[in-house]
Design an enzyme around this catalytic site. Structure first.
Site, PDB file in Angstrom:
ATOM      1  N   GLY A 206     -60.682  64.465 -57.532  1.00 56.44           N
ATOM      2  CA  GLY A 206     -59.351  63.697 -57.071  1.00 56.44           C
ATOM      3  C   GLY A 206     -59.821  62.437 -56.583  1.00 56.44           C
ATOM      4  O   GLY A 206     -60.914  62.435 -55.995  1.00 56.44           O
TER       5      GLY A 206
ATOM      6  N   ALA B 257     -62.702  59.717 -52.925  1.00 56.04           N
ATOM      7  CA  ALA B 257     -62.745  60.592 -53.834  1.00 56.04           C
ATOM      8  C   ALA B 257     -63.526  62.166 -53.551  1.00 56.04           C
ATOM      9  O   ALA B 257     -64.117  61.929 -52.745  1.00 56.04           O
ATOM     10  CB  ALA B 257     -63.784  59.888 -54.936  1.00 56.04           C
ATOM     11  N   ASP B 258     -63.048  63.172 -54.103  1.00 58.93           N
ATOM     12  CA  ASP B 258     -63.736  64.286 -53.933  1.00 58.93           C
ATOM     13  C   ASP B 258     -63.522  65.265 -55.182  1.00 58.93           C
ATOM     14  O   ASP B 258     -62.771  64.957 -56.074  1.00 58.93           O
ATOM     15  CB  ASP B 258     -63.152  64.862 -52.704  1.00 58.93           C
ATOM     16  CG  ASP B 258     -64.217  65.722 -51.845  1.00 58.93           C
ATOM     17  OD1 ASP B 258     -64.878  66.448 -52.616  1.00 58.93           O
ATOM     18  OD2 ASP B 258     -64.360  65.714 -50.697  1.00 58.93           O
ATOM     19  N   GLN B 259     -64.327  66.314 -55.197  1.00 64.36           N
ATOM     20  CA  GLN B 259     -64.128  67.258 -55.974  1.00 64.36           C
ATOM     21  C   GLN B 259     -64.053  68.686 -55.605  1.00 64.36           C
ATOM     22  O   GLN B 259     -64.652  69.110 -54.607  1.00 64.36           O
ATOM     23  CB  GLN B 259     -65.541  67.168 -56.973  1.00 64.36           C
ATOM     24  CG  GLN B 259     -65.559  66.162 -58.094  1.00 64.36           C
ATOM     25  CD  GLN B 259     -66.888  66.293 -59.035  1.00 64.36           C
ATOM     26  OE1 GLN B 259     -68.000  66.365 -58.422  1.00 64.36           O
ATOM     27  NE2 GLN B 259     -66.596  66.272 -60.220  1.00 64.36           N
TER      28      GLN B 259
ATOM     29  N   LYS C 172     -60.206  60.607 -47.167  1.00 66.82           N
ATOM     30  CA  LYS C 172     -61.323  59.905 -47.039  1.00 66.82           C
ATOM     31  C   LYS C 172     -60.705  58.165 -47.195  1.00 66.82           C
ATOM     32  O   LYS C 172     -61.291  57.556 -46.339  1.00 66.82           O
ATOM     33  CB  LYS C 172     -62.238  60.060 -48.226  1.00 66.82           C
ATOM     34  CG  LYS C 172     -62.977  61.318 -47.964  1.00 66.82           C
ATOM     35  CD  LYS C 172     -64.051  61.583 -49.056  1.00 66.82           C
ATOM     36  CE  LYS C 172     -64.667  63.088 -48.792  1.00 66.82           C
ATOM     37  NZ  LYS C 172     -65.791  63.383 -49.942  1.00 66.82           N
TER      38      LYS C 172
END
Length: 196
Positions: A109, A72-74, A56
């Protein structure tokens, strides 16, 4: 204030709220990356959260090379597998029911990019234990939260009624919301986005 432009490459309302409440000025641009392409069988959930965040950040950085971009990601690891967002409320309900009385790990993350290159990336993990809630509570929860649950990897929002789903959380609150804030703020200072 800094003259470095800062962009959040995420459509998450929770991430926007966390940064706004921390006094961080930023623009938002959704990255639009193919997340499924990175979700290969056997991938480590923590590393996947970092890889998604990097993808991203890089996608938006390519369009705005002078800005510092935060991706950002989960990911959610449960019962030896990787959990994705539920496509409908019926599956969200089934997922929450299967998690009842059991632990899972939520990995958040984050990655910073500038000029099409990753400056830094990391992840933080929260260990979560869902309480043994009743079917009546689950029905009330689904009715109260509605379609909002489809935007959350675990079909819960800890900042709302979802807090009642848990009896134990080991980890940072901001990490659960999708933004390991202390890590991010430290790096934003290091890269000139925020004053030291």
């Amino acid at each position: 204030m800094s003259s470095v432009r800062f962009i959040l490459a995420s459509k998450s309302a929770a991430r926007r709220e966390v940064l706004t409440n921390a006094g961080v000025a930023f623009d938002v641009q959704v990255a639009g990356v193919d997340e499924d392409a990175l979700k290969v069988p056997g991938v480590d959930p923590r590393q996947l959260a970092i890889d998604l965040a990097k993808a991203k950040a890089l996608a938006v950085s390519a369009q705005h090379p002078d800005a510092v971009v935060l991706g950002a990601d989960q990911t959610l690891a449960f019962d030896g597998g990787l959990i994705s967002k539920a496509p409908d409320l019926e599956q969200a309900k089934a997922r929450l029911s299967s998690m009842r009385g059991r632990p899972h790990q939520l990995h958040s993350g984050v990655a910073l990019a500038r000029g099409g290159e990753i400056l830094w990336a990391d992840a933080d993990t929260a260990d979560m234990r869902v309480r043994d809630f009743s079917d009546a509570f689950l029905d009330a929860y689904i009715a109260h939260e509605g379609e909002e649950l489809l935007h959350c990897v675990g079909s819960y929002r800890l900042e709302g009624m979802g807090s009642q789903l848990f009896d134990k959380v080991d980890g940072d609150y901001f990490t659960v919301l999708g933004m390991p804030l202390w890590l991010v703020l430290d790096k934003l200072r290091a890269f000139g986005v925020l004053p030291v």
